[in-house]
Design a protein around this motif. Structure first.
Motif, PDB file in Angstrom:
ATOM      1  N   GLU A  62       0.867  -1.182   0.000  1.00  0.00           N
ATOM      2  CA  GLU A  62       0.000   0.000   0.000  1.00  0.00           C
ATOM      3  C   GLU A  62       0.902   1.230   0.000  1.00  0.00           C
ATOM      4  OE1 GLU A  62      -3.664   2.204   0.227  1.00  0.00           O
ATOM      5  OE2 GLU A  62      -3.251   0.106  -0.229  1.00  0.00           O
ATOM      6  N   VAL A  63       0.790   2.028  -1.051  1.00  0.00           N
ATOM      7  CA  VAL A  63       1.577   3.257  -1.142  1.00  0.00           C
ATOM      8  C   VAL A  63       0.855   4.332  -0.348  1.00  0.00           C
ATOM      9  CG1 VAL A  63       2.572   4.990  -2.679  1.00  0.00           C
ATOM     10  CG2 VAL A  63       2.458   2.583  -3.403  1.00  0.00           C
ATOM     11  N   CYS A  64       1.564   4.927   0.606  1.00  0.00           N
ATOM     12  CA  CYS A  64       0.932   5.901   1.506  1.00  0.00           C
ATOM     13  C   CYS A  64       1.976   6.892   1.994  1.00  0.00           C
ATOM     14  CB  CYS A  64       0.301   5.172   2.702  1.00  0.00           C
ATOM     15  SG  CYS A  64      -0.489   6.270   3.904  1.00  0.00           S
ATOM     16  N   ASP A  65       1.667   8.170   1.858  1.00  0.00           N
ATOM     17  CA  ASP A  65       2.483   9.224   2.446  1.00  0.00           C
ATOM     18  C   ASP A  65       1.908   9.512   3.825  1.00  0.00           C
ATOM     19  OD1 ASP A  65       3.753  11.539   3.273  1.00  0.00           O
ATOM     20  OD2 ASP A  65       3.598  12.548   1.337  1.00  0.00           O
ATOM     21  N   LEU A  66       2.602   9.081   4.856  1.00  0.00           N
ATOM     22  CA  LEU A  66       2.071   9.156   6.218  1.00  0.00           C
ATOM     23  C   LEU A  66       2.012  10.579   6.763  1.00  0.00           C
ATOM     24  CD1 LEU A  66       3.808   6.013   7.725  1.00  0.00           C
ATOM     25  CD2 LEU A  66       1.380   6.264   7.178  1.00  0.00           C
ATOM     26  N   THR A  67       2.584  11.539   6.044  1.00  0.00           N
ATOM     27  CA  THR A  67       2.448  12.931   6.476  1.00  0.00           C
ATOM     28  C   THR A  67       1.069  13.485   6.157  1.00  0.00           C
ATOM     29  OG1 THR A  67       3.232  13.937   4.402  1.00  0.00           O
ATOM     30  CG2 THR A  67       4.903  13.317   6.031  1.00  0.00           C
ATOM     31  N   MET A  96      14.737  11.250  10.111  1.00  0.00           N
ATOM     32  CA  MET A  96      15.727  11.829  11.013  1.00  0.00           C
ATOM     33  C   MET A  96      16.430  12.972  10.303  1.00  0.00           C
ATOM     34  SD  MET A  96      19.006  10.112  12.996  1.00  0.00           S
ATOM     35  CE  MET A  96      20.016  10.003  11.510  1.00  0.00           C
ATOM     36  N   LEU A  97      16.236  14.190  10.799  1.00  0.00           N
ATOM     37  CA  LEU A  97      16.885  15.376  10.247  1.00  0.00           C
ATOM     38  C   LEU A  97      17.945  15.863  11.220  1.00  0.00           C
ATOM     39  CD1 LEU A  97      13.768  17.288   8.848  1.00  0.00           C
ATOM     40  CD2 LEU A  97      15.300  15.718   7.647  1.00  0.00           C
ATOM     41  N   VAL A  98      19.160  16.025  10.715  1.00  0.00           N
ATOM     42  CA  VAL A  98      20.292  16.444  11.531  1.00  0.00           C
ATOM     43  C   VAL A  98      20.553  17.927  11.311  1.00  0.00           C
ATOM     44  CG1 VAL A  98      22.740  16.080  12.030  1.00  0.00           C
ATOM     45  CG2 VAL A  98      21.309  14.148  11.326  1.00  0.00           C
ATOM     46  N   GLY A  99      20.710  18.696  12.396  1.00  0.00           N
ATOM     47  CA  GLY A  99      21.027  20.116  12.294  1.00  0.00           C
ATOM     48  C   GLY A  99      20.346  20.899  13.385  1.00  0.00           C
ATOM     49  N   GLY A 100      20.708  22.164  13.497  1.00  0.00           N
ATOM     50  CA  GLY A 100      20.074  23.017  14.480  1.00  0.00           C
ATOM     51  C   GLY A 100      18.584  23.161  14.207  1.00  0.00           C
ATOM     52  N   ALA A 101      17.794  23.233  15.255  1.00  0.00           N
ATOM     53  CA  ALA A 101      16.336  23.305  15.090  1.00  0.00           C
ATOM     54  C   ALA A 101      15.910  24.515  14.269  1.00  0.00           C
ATOM     55  CB  ALA A 101      15.665  23.336  16.462  1.00  0.00           C
ATOM     56  N   VAL A 113       7.829  15.487  12.247  1.00  0.00           N
ATOM     57  CA  VAL A 113       6.877  15.306  13.344  1.00  0.00           C
ATOM     58  C   VAL A 113       5.682  14.473  12.880  1.00  0.00           C
ATOM     59  CG1 VAL A 113       5.285  16.490  14.898  1.00  0.00           C
ATOM     60  CG2 VAL A 113       7.576  17.401  14.553  1.00  0.00           C
ATOM     61  N   ALA A 114       5.206  14.761  11.680  1.00  0.00           N
ATOM     62  CA  ALA A 114       4.024  14.048  11.174  1.00  0.00           C
ATOM     63  C   ALA A 114       4.277  12.550  11.055  1.00  0.00           C
ATOM     64  CB  ALA A 114       3.604  14.629   9.824  1.00  0.00           C
ATOM     65  N   ALA A 155      17.073  17.837  17.734  1.00  0.00           N
ATOM     66  CA  ALA A 155      16.082  18.237  18.737  1.00  0.00           C
ATOM     67  C   ALA A 155      14.701  17.651  18.451  1.00  0.00           C
ATOM     68  CB  ALA A 155      16.001  19.759  18.812  1.00  0.00           C
ATOM     69  N   THR A 156      14.218  17.841  17.235  1.00  0.00           N
ATOM     70  CA  THR A 156      12.874  17.357  16.919  1.00  0.00           C
ATOM     71  C   THR A 156      12.838  15.841  16.853  1.00  0.00           C
ATOM     72  OG1 THR A 156      12.338  19.388  15.739  1.00  0.00           O
ATOM     73  CG2 THR A 156      10.998  17.461  15.235  1.00  0.00           C
ATOM     74  N   TYR A 157      13.880  15.247  16.284  1.00  0.00           N
ATOM     75  CA  TYR A 157      13.927  13.780  16.190  1.00  0.00           C
ATOM     76  C   TYR A 157      13.860  13.167  17.581  1.00  0.00           C
ATOM     77  CZ  TYR A 157      15.620   9.078  15.252  1.00  0.00           C
ATOM     78  OH  TYR A 157      15.740   7.709  15.188  1.00  0.00           O
ATOM     79  N   ALA A 158      14.708  13.634  18.499  1.00  0.00           N
ATOM     80  CA  ALA A 158      14.716  13.073  19.848  1.00  0.00           C
ATOM     81  C   ALA A 158      13.379  13.295  20.544  1.00  0.00           C
ATOM     82  CB  ALA A 158      15.853  13.680  20.667  1.00  0.00           C
ATOM     83  N   ALA A 159      12.811  14.491  20.375  1.00  0.00           N
ATOM     84  CA  ALA A 159      11.516  14.779  20.995  1.00  0.00           C
ATOM     85  C   ALA A 159      10.430  13.876  20.428  1.00  0.00           C
ATOM     86  CB  ALA A 159      11.154  16.252  20.787  1.00  0.00           C
ATOM     87  N   SER A 160      10.472  13.644  19.116  1.00  0.00           N
ATOM     88  CA  SER A 160       9.447  12.789  18.500  1.00  0.00           C
ATOM     89  C   SER A 160       9.565  11.355  18.997  1.00  0.00           C
ATOM     90  CB  SER A 160       9.550  12.849  16.972  1.00  0.00           C
ATOM     91  OG  SER A 160      10.725  12.204  16.501  1.00  0.00           O
TER      92      SER A 160
END
Length: 272
Positions: A62-67, A96-101, A113-114, A155-160
Motif C-alpha cells: 500500500e503506497v501511503c504518504d504518512l504525512t 531523522m533530520l540532523v542540524g540546528g532546530a 513530526v508528522a 532536537a525534533t527527532y529526539a523529541a518525536s
C-alpha cells in the motif's frame, strides 16, 4: 499477550517497509509465514518487495504518504475492510533530520513530526481496537535511544521519539489483560537509509563502530519483543548496559552541555 502465530486469514501491517528496519521486519515476518500489508511512500520499492515476498502467505503493498492525514485515513479504512484479521502493527516509518532546530526548514521539520509522532499515534489508536475486540495482537512502535534525552542537533527527532516511547509504554500498561501488547523498540545507531544524506553520513562518523547495529539484528529483536509481549526492547548489550542508563539517569544540567559541545564540533566539521 504476544504476536499470534501465523494463520490463514491474518496479517501484520508494517510501515516504512521499503528499506532499513522496516524491510527486515517484513522479510523476517514473511519467513515465519505471516501475511503482510507493507506500507511506504516509495511505490516502486515497496511494490517490488511485496511481489518478492508474496507466496504461501499473501503479501500486499500500500503506497501511503504518512504525512498526509487523508492518506492515513485511506490506509486505516483499507485495513478495516480487509477480510484478513489484523494481528500485528509495526509502526516503523521514520524521518531523522540532523542540524540546528532553527536551521532545518520548517516544512521539513513538520513532516518529521508528522511521520514520527502523528502517524504513529493515528495508526496505533485507530487500529488497536481491531485487535482488542478479538483479544489478540501485538503493536511494535519504533522509538530510539534518542528518546531518553534531549539532543541538540537532533532536537525534533529526539523529541518525536520520546513521544513514541512514552506513548508505547503507557499503551502497554493500559492494554494489560486485553490480549494485545505494545512494545517500544529503542535501537541505537543503526545502518539504515536515515543516515544516507550527506549530513547523516558526517554525523554517523561521531558514533564508534562498536555501537552500530545492522537492521536485520534490530528487526529480529523487535519481533522477539512482540513474541514475548515486552514493554520495551533495547537491542545490543552496549546500548542496554551503557547508553540507555546514561540517558535516563544522567542529570540534564550535566548531560546537555556535553551533548551540545559534541554537536557543535560535529557541525563545525561539516562547515556549518
Amino acid at each position: 499477550m504476544s504476536l499470534p502465530a501465523p494463520a490463514d486469514g491474518t496479517m501484520v501491517l508494517v510501515t516504512g517497509a521499503a528499506s532499513g528496519i522496516g524491510e527486515q521486519l517484513a522479510r523476517q515476518l514473511a519467513a515465519r509465514g505471516h501475511g503482510l500489508l507493507l506500507v511506504d511512500r516509495q511505490a516502486a520499492a515497496v511494490e517490488a518487495l511485496a511481489a518478492e515476498l508474496d507466496g504461501a502467505a499473501r503479501v500486499e503493498a500500500e503506497v501511503c504518504d504518512l504525512t498526509v492525514a487523508a492518506q492515513r485515513d485511506r490506509l486505516i479504512a483499507r485495513v478495516q475492510r480487509d477480510e484478513r484479521r489484523l494481528i500485528g502493527l509495526c509502526n516503523n516509518a521514520g524521518i531523522m533530520l540532523v542540524g540546528g532546530a532553527l536551521d532545518i526548514p520548517l516544512d521539513a521539520d513538520r513532516a518529521q513530526v508528522a511521520v514520527n509522532t502523528v502517524a504513529v499515534h493515528h495508526l496505533a489508536l485507530a487500529l488497536a481496537p481491531l485487535m482488542v475486540r478479538r483479544g489478540e495482537g501485538a503493536i511494535l512502535n519504533t522509538a530510539s535511544l534518542a528518546a531518553n534525552q534531549p539532543l541538540p542537533g537532533l532536537a525534533t527527532y529526539a523529541a518525536s521519539k520520546a513521544f513514541v516511547h512514552t506513548l508505547s509504554e503507557a499503551l502497554h500498561a493500559e492494554l494489560r489483560g486485553s490480549g494485545v501488547s505494545c512494545t517500544s523498540l529503542c535501537p541505537g545507531a543503526t545502518d539504515t537509509h536515515l543516515i544516507d544524506t550527506e549530513n547523516g553520513q558526517r554525523a554517523a562518523r561521531w558514533v564508534p563502530g562498536a555501537l552500530w547495529a545492522q537492521p536485520e539484528f534490530v528487526a529480529a529483536c523487535g519481533i522477539e519483543g512482540m513474541d514475548r509481549g515486552r514493554r520495551t526492547v533495547v537491542p545490543g548489550l552496549a546500548n542496554r548496559a551503557l547508553l540507555a542508563p546514561l540517558g535516563r539517569f544522567v542529570p540534564r544540567h550535566a548531560g546537555l552541555p556535553v551533548i551540545r559541545g559534541t554537536v557543535r564540533r560535529m557541525l563545525a566539521a561539516q562547515g556549518r
